[in-house]
Write a protein that holds these residues in place. Structure first.
Motif, PDB file in Angstrom:
ATOM      1  N   HIS A 254      20.938   2.567  -2.645  1.00  0.00           N
ATOM      2  CA  HIS A 254      19.698   1.862  -2.999  1.00  0.00           C
ATOM      3  C   HIS A 254      20.026   0.443  -3.451  1.00  0.00           C
TER       4      HIS A 254
ATOM      5  N   ASN B  80       7.491   2.362  -2.510  1.00  0.00           N
ATOM      6  CA  ASN B  80       7.394   1.105  -3.264  1.00  0.00           C
ATOM      7  C   ASN B  80       6.019   0.938  -3.904  1.00  0.00           C
TER       8      ASN B  80
ATOM      9  N   HIS C 255      13.088   0.199   4.860  1.00  0.00           N
ATOM     10  CA  HIS C 255      11.833  -0.209   4.203  1.00  0.00           C
ATOM     11  C   HIS C 255      10.984   1.039   3.952  1.00  0.00           C
TER      12      HIS C 255
ATOM     13  N   HIS D 194      15.139  -0.023   0.305  1.00  0.00           N
ATOM     14  CA  HIS D 194      14.176  -0.839  -0.462  1.00  0.00           C
ATOM     15  C   HIS D 194      14.317  -2.350  -0.310  1.00  0.00           C
ATOM     16  N   CYS D 195      15.284  -2.987  -0.993  1.00  0.00           N
ATOM     17  CA  CYS D 195      15.438  -4.458  -0.897  1.00  0.00           C
ATOM     18  C   CYS D 195      14.083  -5.149  -1.101  1.00  0.00           C
ATOM     19  N   VAL D 196      13.379  -4.731  -2.141  1.00  0.00           N
ATOM     20  CA  VAL D 196      12.061  -5.299  -2.438  1.00  0.00           C
ATOM     21  C   VAL D 196      12.202  -6.689  -3.059  1.00  0.00           C
TER      22      VAL D 196
ATOM     23  N   SER E 179       6.960  -0.545  -7.390  1.00  0.00           N
ATOM     24  CA  SER E 179       8.167  -1.369  -7.234  1.00  0.00           C
ATOM     25  C   SER E 179       7.821  -2.751  -6.692  1.00  0.00           C
TER      26      SER E 179
ATOM     27  N   ASP F 271      11.456   7.861   2.091  1.00  0.00           N
ATOM     28  CA  ASP F 271      11.919   8.008   0.706  1.00  0.00           C
ATOM     29  C   ASP F 271      11.263   9.191   0.000  1.00  0.00           C
TER      30      ASP F 271
ATOM     31  N   LEU G 268      10.533   3.399 -11.557  1.00  0.00           N
ATOM     32  CA  LEU G 268      11.760   4.032 -11.054  1.00  0.00           C
ATOM     33  C   LEU G 268      12.588   4.792 -12.093  1.00  0.00           C
TER      34      LEU G 268
ATOM     35  N   GLU H 263      15.425  -2.428  -5.845  1.00  0.00           N
ATOM     36  CA  GLU H 263      14.146  -1.722  -5.690  1.00  0.00           C
ATOM     37  C   GLU H 263      13.159  -2.135  -6.777  1.00  0.00           C
ATOM     38  N   ASN H 264      13.669  -2.297  -8.017  1.00  0.00           N
ATOM     39  CA  ASN H 264      12.788  -2.432  -9.178  1.00  0.00           C
ATOM     40  C   ASN H 264      13.357  -3.515 -10.096  1.00  0.00           C
TER      41      ASN H 264
END
Ligand code: GUN
Ligand code: FE
Length: 424
Positions: free
Chosen positions: A222, A289, A284, A263-265, A294, A314, A83, A225-226
């Protein structure tokens, strides 16, 4: 024309894991709203004009909950970074070009045309820090007939000099001018868009919070994410327990402020619980990702907890504007997550990703993304006759294959809020 009937093979979601199909059925549009799906057309609608699409498949349109229009020119390029390096090497350099209105004009023409020809009927889109170029983007999207939220991006720290706003005051003042000017649009609405916490000083977030309350605006940004990004936010925001608090402490994290977080990874339990309670929408973005290494967001868990989730392309961390591709990748990535490191949540199903692409993301726009009665009438007609097969296939199987093949050339027509905006 706001009253009509569409005939074809109708597919839509009512709930997350339930796909309704009506073969050779009718879906009715009355005053721009859906008046139901029928196997036999009720007498009261017999006088409505009928678009007979015969064996085509009719679905509600898709919502793209997260895309960056100015990044479209470099889609599919320069993906071999994570990212923060990707932002500094490719993204900020491209976004700086939108100070030049001639470049913006050419680039946004291409983006608007491609989005118009896609199966997307609703979208939430980031512009750049530039007020004029963002208004130009809104103007072009307005003409497509697609309904969209578009944001002038805010960034006043940790950004290269050529893409950093002079001060929090300047950024907020530009944003308010842009808001006032964007009142002229009907299909396109403004959304506050602090890029992400690392790009925004506390002073700026406080001022944006003031604008949010004054104009009752939604917010997009965001989140988690990362892993490196999350560590950085911890350093930048002492006193916060998790990343989401950096928005929540300025009241820009759901509740009375409709919010989309992309994101919310890597969200932890406390962050998830706050998003659930405050009805924050998660965009999502599985292709992004994967491209930026990510990770894979725990979307099945989000659905099981009853959280608000939709899909995002994205662009341009995701290379494709196609929500079909986002659907297929959401299934595929969830399988890898399940196989490789989390057996507690089963992979996503085709029914679930269809729900995410339609009703899940559509909810950010109100009653959008289904053919249940009272929903705004968004519809996409899919002609899959170019996909040859020797065997009999059910409507559901045909839809499943259209999703996996992700070919937007199958789109024959598109309706938004009752209005036909595209026809082949
Ligand atoms: N975080 C902050 N800016 C961006 C962006 O442009 N794309 C993605 N994927 N993440 C971001
Ligand atoms: Fe993004």
């Amino acid at each position: 024309m706001k009253n009509y009937v569409i005939k074809g093979n109708i597919c839509f979601s009512k709930a997350g894991n339930e796909l309704c199909t009506v073969e050779n059925g009718y879906v009715v549009c009355k005053n721009g709203q859906c008046a139901g799906v029928y196997e036999d057309l009720p007498e009261e609608y017999e006088a409505f004009p009928c678009y007979n699409y015969e064996d085509h498949i009719i679905i509600p349109g898709f919502t793209d909950l997260h895309a960056h229009a100015p990044q479209y020119p470099f889609r599919g390029l320069g993906m071999d970074l994570e990212l923060i390096d990707w932002l500094n090497t490719h993204t900020f350099v491209e976004e700086a070009k939108y100070a030049d209105m001639e470049y913006a004009d050419r680039a946004y023409d291409i983006f608007a045309e491609d989005l118009k020809n896609s199966a997307t009927t609703r979208a939430c889109i980031f512009g750049t820090i530039h007020k004029e170029a963002t208004l130009l983007l809104m103007d072009k999207l307005e003409k497509t007939g697609i309904r969209a939220y578009v944001g002038k991006v805010n960034m006043d720290r940790n950004s290269p000099e050529y893409l950093c706003e002079d001060s929090a005051e300047q950024s907020a003042a530009d944003t308010e001018e842009w808001l006032v000017e964007s009142k002229r649009f009907v299909n396109v609405k403004p959304i506050l868009t602090p890029r992400f916490t690392p790009s925004c000083t506390d002073e700026l977030l406080e001022k944006l919070s003031g604008l949010q309350k004054k104009y009752h605006l939604p917010v997009q940004s965001h989140l988690s994410e990362n892993l490196g990004e999350i560590e950085w936010v911890k350093e930048l925001c002492p006193g916060t327990e998790f990343y989401g608090e950096s928005y929540d402490r300025y009241d820009m994290f759901g509740n009375s402020c409709p919010t989309i977080m992309a994101h919310c990874v890597h969200s932890g339990e406390a962050e998830m619980e706050m998003m659930r309670k405050q009805k924050v929408f998660i965009a999502h973005c599985p292709e992004s990702n994967a491209n930026l290494s990510s990770g894979v967001a725990p979307v099945k868990t989000y659905l099981e907890k009853g959280m608000k989730v939709g899909l995002g392309t994205d662009i341009a961390a995701g290379s494709s504007l196609s929500i079909f591709k986002a659907m297929a990748m959401a299934v595929q990535c969830s399988k890898l997550r399940w196989r490789l490191y989390d057996q507690s949540a089963a992979p996503l199903t085709v029914e679930e990703v269809f729900y995410l692409a339609t009703k899940g993301g559509g909810e950010f726009f109100g009653k959008v993304g289904s053919f249940e009665e009272g929903y705004e009438f968004d519809a996409v007609v899919l002609d899959d006759s170019s996909i040859k097969h020797p065997q009999e296939l059910s409507v559901k199987e045909r839809l499943e294959r259209i999703i996996y093949l992700a070919d937007d050339r199958n789109i024959a027509a598109k309706f938004v809020s009752g209005k036909e905006i595209f026809k082949k």
